[in-house]
Design a protein around this motif. Structure first.
Motif, PDB file in Angstrom:
ATOM      1  N   PRO A  90       0.807  -1.475   0.167  1.00  0.00           N
ATOM      2  CA  PRO A  90      -0.041   0.234  -0.040  1.00  0.00           C
ATOM      3  C   PRO A  90       0.738   1.331   0.131  1.00  0.00           C
ATOM      4  N   ALA A  91       0.254   2.185  -0.865  1.00  0.00           N
ATOM      5  CA  ALA A  91       1.106   3.590  -0.687  1.00  0.00           C
ATOM      6  C   ALA A  91       0.710   4.268   0.856  1.00  0.00           C
ATOM      7  N   GLY A  92       1.488   5.119   0.992  1.00  0.00           N
ATOM      8  CA  GLY A  92       1.468   5.861   2.368  1.00  0.00           C
ATOM      9  C   GLY A  92       2.675   6.289   2.797  1.00  0.00           C
ATOM     10  N   ARG A  93       2.529   7.064   4.223  1.00  0.00           N
ATOM     11  CA  ARG A  93       3.619   7.090   5.045  1.00  0.00           C
ATOM     12  C   ARG A  93       4.270   5.950   5.633  1.00  0.00           C
ATOM     13  N   TYR A  94       5.609   6.002   5.589  1.00  0.00           N
ATOM     14  CA  TYR A  94       6.315   4.976   6.179  1.00  0.00           C
ATOM     15  C   TYR A  94       7.370   5.545   7.122  1.00  0.00           C
ATOM     16  N   LEU A 122       3.777   8.590  17.002  1.00  0.00           N
ATOM     17  CA  LEU A 122       3.489   8.277  15.560  1.00  0.00           C
ATOM     18  C   LEU A 122       2.526   6.802  15.954  1.00  0.00           C
ATOM     19  N   THR A 123       1.513   6.431  15.188  1.00  0.00           N
ATOM     20  CA  THR A 123       0.745   5.504  15.133  1.00  0.00           C
ATOM     21  C   THR A 123       1.011   4.580  14.003  1.00  0.00           C
ATOM     22  N   TRP A 124       1.088   3.300  14.210  1.00  0.00           N
ATOM     23  CA  TRP A 124       1.325   2.334  13.121  1.00  0.00           C
ATOM     24  C   TRP A 124      -0.027   1.900  12.607  1.00  0.00           C
ATOM     25  N   ASP A 125       0.167   1.489  11.193  1.00  0.00           N
ATOM     26  CA  ASP A 125      -1.125   0.916  10.509  1.00  0.00           C
ATOM     27  C   ASP A 125      -1.273  -0.601  10.824  1.00  0.00           C
ATOM     28  N   MET A 126      -1.583  -1.019  12.216  1.00  0.00           N
ATOM     29  CA  MET A 126      -1.396  -2.217  12.714  1.00  0.00           C
ATOM     30  C   MET A 126      -2.577  -2.487  13.752  1.00  0.00           C
ATOM     31  N   THR A 127      -3.229  -3.648  13.770  1.00  0.00           N
ATOM     32  CA  THR A 127      -4.105  -3.908  14.877  1.00  0.00           C
ATOM     33  C   THR A 127      -3.598  -4.999  15.860  1.00  0.00           C
ATOM     34  N   GLU A 128      -4.084  -4.910  17.054  1.00  0.00           N
ATOM     35  CA  GLU A 128      -3.394  -5.943  18.048  1.00  0.00           C
ATOM     36  C   GLU A 128      -4.860  -7.010  18.285  1.00  0.00           C
ATOM     37  N   GLY A 130      -4.696  -9.781  20.967  1.00  0.00           N
ATOM     38  CA  GLY A 130      -3.904 -10.528  22.015  1.00  0.00           C
ATOM     39  C   GLY A 130      -2.508 -10.300  21.909  1.00  0.00           C
ATOM     40  N   PRO A 131      -1.616 -11.341  21.928  1.00  0.00           N
ATOM     41  CA  PRO A 131      -0.236 -11.255  21.863  1.00  0.00           C
ATOM     42  C   PRO A 131      -0.074 -10.893  19.965  1.00  0.00           C
ATOM     43  N   ALA A 132      -0.588 -10.932  19.099  1.00  0.00           N
ATOM     44  CA  ALA A 132      -0.579 -10.915  17.859  1.00  0.00           C
ATOM     45  C   ALA A 132      -0.650  -9.466  17.355  1.00  0.00           C
ATOM     46  N   GLN A 133      -0.044  -9.060  16.459  1.00  0.00           N
ATOM     47  CA  GLN A 133       0.045  -7.691  15.616  1.00  0.00           C
ATOM     48  C   GLN A 133      -0.412  -8.031  14.072  1.00  0.00           C
ATOM     49  N   LYS A 134      -1.422  -7.357  13.601  1.00  0.00           N
ATOM     50  CA  LYS A 134      -1.496  -7.672  12.106  1.00  0.00           C
ATOM     51  C   LYS A 134      -1.060  -6.158  11.718  1.00  0.00           C
ATOM     52  N   TRP A 135      -0.027  -6.424  10.696  1.00  0.00           N
ATOM     53  CA  TRP A 135       0.372  -5.246  10.071  1.00  0.00           C
ATOM     54  C   TRP A 135      -0.065  -4.853   8.617  1.00  0.00           C
ATOM     55  N   ALA A 136      -0.521  -3.767   8.362  1.00  0.00           N
ATOM     56  CA  ALA A 136      -0.714  -3.346   6.856  1.00  0.00           C
ATOM     57  C   ALA A 136       0.396  -3.572   5.918  1.00  0.00           C
ATOM     58  N   SER A 137       1.742  -3.293   6.500  1.00  0.00           N
ATOM     59  CA  SER A 137       2.691  -3.037   5.566  1.00  0.00           C
ATOM     60  C   SER A 137       3.930  -2.865   6.697  1.00  0.00           C
ATOM     61  N   ARG A 138       4.735  -4.092   6.824  1.00  0.00           N
ATOM     62  CA  ARG A 138       5.932  -3.759   7.923  1.00  0.00           C
ATOM     63  C   ARG A 138       7.204  -4.714   6.881  1.00  0.00           C
ATOM     64  N   LEU A 139       8.068  -3.954   6.349  1.00  0.00           N
ATOM     65  CA  LEU A 139       8.954  -4.660   5.136  1.00  0.00           C
ATOM     66  C   LEU A 139      10.569  -4.408   5.983  1.00  0.00           C
ATOM     67  N   GLU A 140      11.291  -5.531   5.503  1.00  0.00           N
ATOM     68  CA  GLU A 140      12.435  -5.415   5.808  1.00  0.00           C
ATOM     69  C   GLU A 140      13.081  -5.832   4.056  1.00  0.00           C
ATOM     70  N   ILE A 141      13.593  -4.498   3.500  1.00  0.00           N
ATOM     71  CA  ILE A 141      14.157  -4.512   2.171  1.00  0.00           C
ATOM     72  C   ILE A 141      15.606  -4.895   2.187  1.00  0.00           C
ATOM     73  N   TYR A 142      15.827  -5.880   1.470  1.00  0.00           N
ATOM     74  CA  TYR A 142      17.303  -6.140   1.222  1.00  0.00           C
ATOM     75  C   TYR A 142      17.930  -5.696   0.083  1.00  0.00           C
ATOM     76  N   HIS A 143      18.975  -4.723   0.223  1.00  0.00           N
ATOM     77  CA  HIS A 143      19.615  -4.161  -0.999  1.00  0.00           C
ATOM     78  C   HIS A 143      20.865  -5.055  -1.157  1.00  0.00           C
ATOM     79  N   ALA A 164      -0.119   4.746  10.305  1.00  0.00           N
ATOM     80  CA  ALA A 164      -1.704   5.011  10.107  1.00  0.00           C
ATOM     81  C   ALA A 164      -2.025   6.342   9.580  1.00  0.00           C
ATOM     82  N   HIS A 165      -2.925   6.373   9.017  1.00  0.00           N
ATOM     83  CA  HIS A 165      -3.251   7.818   8.112  1.00  0.00           C
ATOM     84  C   HIS A 165      -3.486   8.985   9.024  1.00  0.00           C
TER      85      HIS A 165
END
Length: 165
Positions: A90-94, A122-128, A130-143, A164-165
């Motif tokens: 997704p597009a957006g602020r990261y 700052l607020t993440w685009d993520m929902t919790e 219990g112990p699990a976090q569901k992320w809209a986009s959480r990346l490790e980009i390998y160069h 988050a927006h």
């Protein structure tokens, strides 16, 4: 070595990936075998990557399992095919930071980015759930291509977590 965290705008990005469920104990050995499969599939389709490969963390539960996609950006959206799934980052602020060093240091780099964002309110685009976090986009980009740079202490990785927006 870590850069200072920053906030960037990212455009949406088509990609293909293989999704896997992993634990903290087997994440590296399991996921590192999937990049060659994704690249081979792209080659069979006559396509080339539109950027560096990444891991996309969809669900994180550090004590149990994580759902992670091993992906590669593409120029256009491609259909699913067997284990290969197509998607759009997704597009957006990261919130981002650049890490140079061994992949074992990425947990500390992640902690630094999370703490920085917390201090910035700052607020993440993520929902919790219990112990699990569901992320809209959480990346490790390998160069760094390990075939070209075998010294893992010189590998370059970007962390990019959608806000988050």
């Amino acid at each position: 070595m870590l850069s200072e965290p920053t906030i960037i705008e990212r455009d949406e990005q088509p990609y293909v990936s293989i999704m896997s469920s992993v634990t903290m104990q087997n994440i590296g050995p399991v996921l590192s075998t999937l990049h060659p499969e994704v690249f081979a599939w792209l080659s069979q389709q006559g396509k080339t990557p539109a950027g560096p490969p990444f891991w996309k963390y969809n669900v994180i539960d550090m004590e149990r399992e994580m759902e992670v996609e091993v992906g590669v950006p593409t120029a256009t959206q491609l259909p699913a095919d067997g284990r290969i799934i197509g998607g759009i980052l997704p597009a957006g602020r990261y919130a981002t930071l650049h890490h140079t060093g061994h992949p074992a240091e990425l947990m500390e780099a992640t902690r630094a980015l999370l703490e920085w964002a917390d201090k910035q309110n700052l607020t993440w685009d993520m929902t919790e759930s219990g112990p699990a976090q569901k992320w809209a986009s959480r990346l490790e980009i390998y160069h760094t291509d390990p075939r070209e740079q075998p010294d893992m202490t010189k590998w370059e990785t970007d962390l990019a977590f959608r806000l988050a927006h």
